[in-house]
Write a protein that holds these residues in place. Structure first.
Motif, short mmCIF file in Angstrom:
data_model
loop_
_atom_site.label_atom_id
_atom_site.label_comp_id
_atom_site.label_asym_id
_atom_site.label_seq_id
_atom_site.Cartn_x
_atom_site.Cartn_y
_atom_site.Cartn_z
N ASN A 1 0.88 -1.11 0.06
CA ASN A 1 -0.06 -0.17 -0.01
C ASN A 1 0.87 1.31 0.08
O ASN A 1 0.49 2.23 -0.48
N PHE A 2 2.05 1.06 0.81
CA PHE A 2 2.83 2.40 0.81
C PHE A 2 3.55 2.59 -0.60
O PHE A 2 3.72 3.71 -1.06
N VAL A 3 3.77 1.74 -1.23
CA VAL A 3 4.55 1.53 -2.51
C VAL A 3 3.67 2.30 -3.53
O VAL A 3 3.88 3.02 -4.41
N GLU A 4 2.32 1.75 -3.50
CA GLU A 4 1.39 2.32 -4.40
C GLU A 4 0.95 3.73 -4.28
O GLU A 4 1.01 4.43 -5.26
N ALA A 5 1.22 4.44 -2.97
CA ALA A 5 0.90 5.74 -2.62
C ALA A 5 2.11 6.47 -2.71
O ALA A 5 1.95 7.63 -3.49
N ALA A 6 3.22 6.05 -2.64
CA ALA A 6 4.59 6.96 -2.42
C ALA A 6 5.66 6.49 -3.31
O ALA A 6 6.67 7.17 -3.58
N GLY A 7 5.78 5.21 -3.96
CA GLY A 7 6.62 4.57 -4.61
C GLY A 7 7.80 4.23 -3.97
O GLY A 7 7.73 3.92 -2.58
#
Length: 248
Positions: free
Chosen positions: A128-134
């Motif tokens: 979820n973090f990667v989806e939002a912030a890369g």
């Protein structure tokens, strides 16, 4: 024990209306519903391990800990209790959207120990973090430099396969950038999840093996985890450490 026929499945959205979603001190939104068999202090400790520096990217996420998220329906359905039959129909997690909220329903009764549930939660947080912030550029550089140096193994099947595809393409058409980017995202999600797991649970690295692929060499993993720890320091009350076991 109630039979599957006696247990009514609930729509995820209906479950969400029944749950009082709380906000942990680290900013993570979460709640529980049904016969999860997770004591509240244990759940709070688990959620609290997520570094607070991740929470801004997860502000629209809510994590629901439920007995079972059912897999074989067109809609996201939740079981309020466990039966063997329902367990056979369940998956580790299912996602749903309610307005501006992205909900993640995590099955607590599909795993037998705290380790399994913790890793499922943290890998979802990481993705979820990667989806939002890369992915931070510094980590991308580190992971790719290790791959270029032919460091043995990887942290998951996805990371192993995408790394192989990215590097195998070089002989003919140059690096497959799509595969390379997928590899960087997978390796970072894995490292971020393993780092959070290390804050919450004592475990052996080899317990993370999913399928038949070589695990990343321990020194290389340690380098990645130290890098992640520097980017996202542990919250007060949690400690990051790496212990090497030696035959003695």
């Amino acid at each position: 024990m109630a039979s599957s026929a006696q247990i009514e499945l609930w729509h995820a959205e209906k479950v969400a209306t029944q749950v009082e979603v709380g906000t942990a001190p680290n900013g993570i939104h979460f709640g529980s519903w049904g016969e999860t068999r997770i004591p509240e202090p244990d759940l709070e400790r688990l959620v609290g391990a997520v570094p607070s520096t991740l929470s801004a990217a997860l502000v629209h996420r809510a994590y629901y800990f439920v007995p079972l998220a059912i897999a074989d329906t067109g809609e996201t359905m939740i079981a309020p209790a466990y039966t063997v039959d329902l367990g056979d129909r369940a998956v580790c997690h299912r996602n749903a959207s309610f307005g501006t909220t992205e909900a993640v329903f995590l099955s607590t009764r599909l795993v037998e120990d705290r380790f399994g549930l913790a890793f499922e939660f943290f890998i979802n947080v990481a993705h979820n973090f990667v989806e939002a912030a890369g992915v931070p550029d510094s980590f991308a550089s580190l992971a790719w430099s290790q791959a270029e140096a032919q460091v043995r193994g990887e942290t998951s099947q996805d990371a192993w396969e995408t790394r192989r595809r990215a590097q195998d393409s070089r002989s003919s058409k140059g690096i497959d950038e799509r595969a390379r980017n997928s590899y960087i995202e997978s390796s970072f999600s894995d490292a971020l999840a393993i780092y959070q797991l290390s804050l919450a649970v004592d475990f052996d690295y080899h317990d993370l093996r999913e399928r038949e692929y070589p695990l990343l060499a321990a020194p290389a993993l340690a380098e990645r985890l130290r890098h992640v720890a520097g980017l996202f320091p542990a919250n007060p009350g949690y400690e990051f450490q790496i212990l090497y076991r030696r035959k003695g």
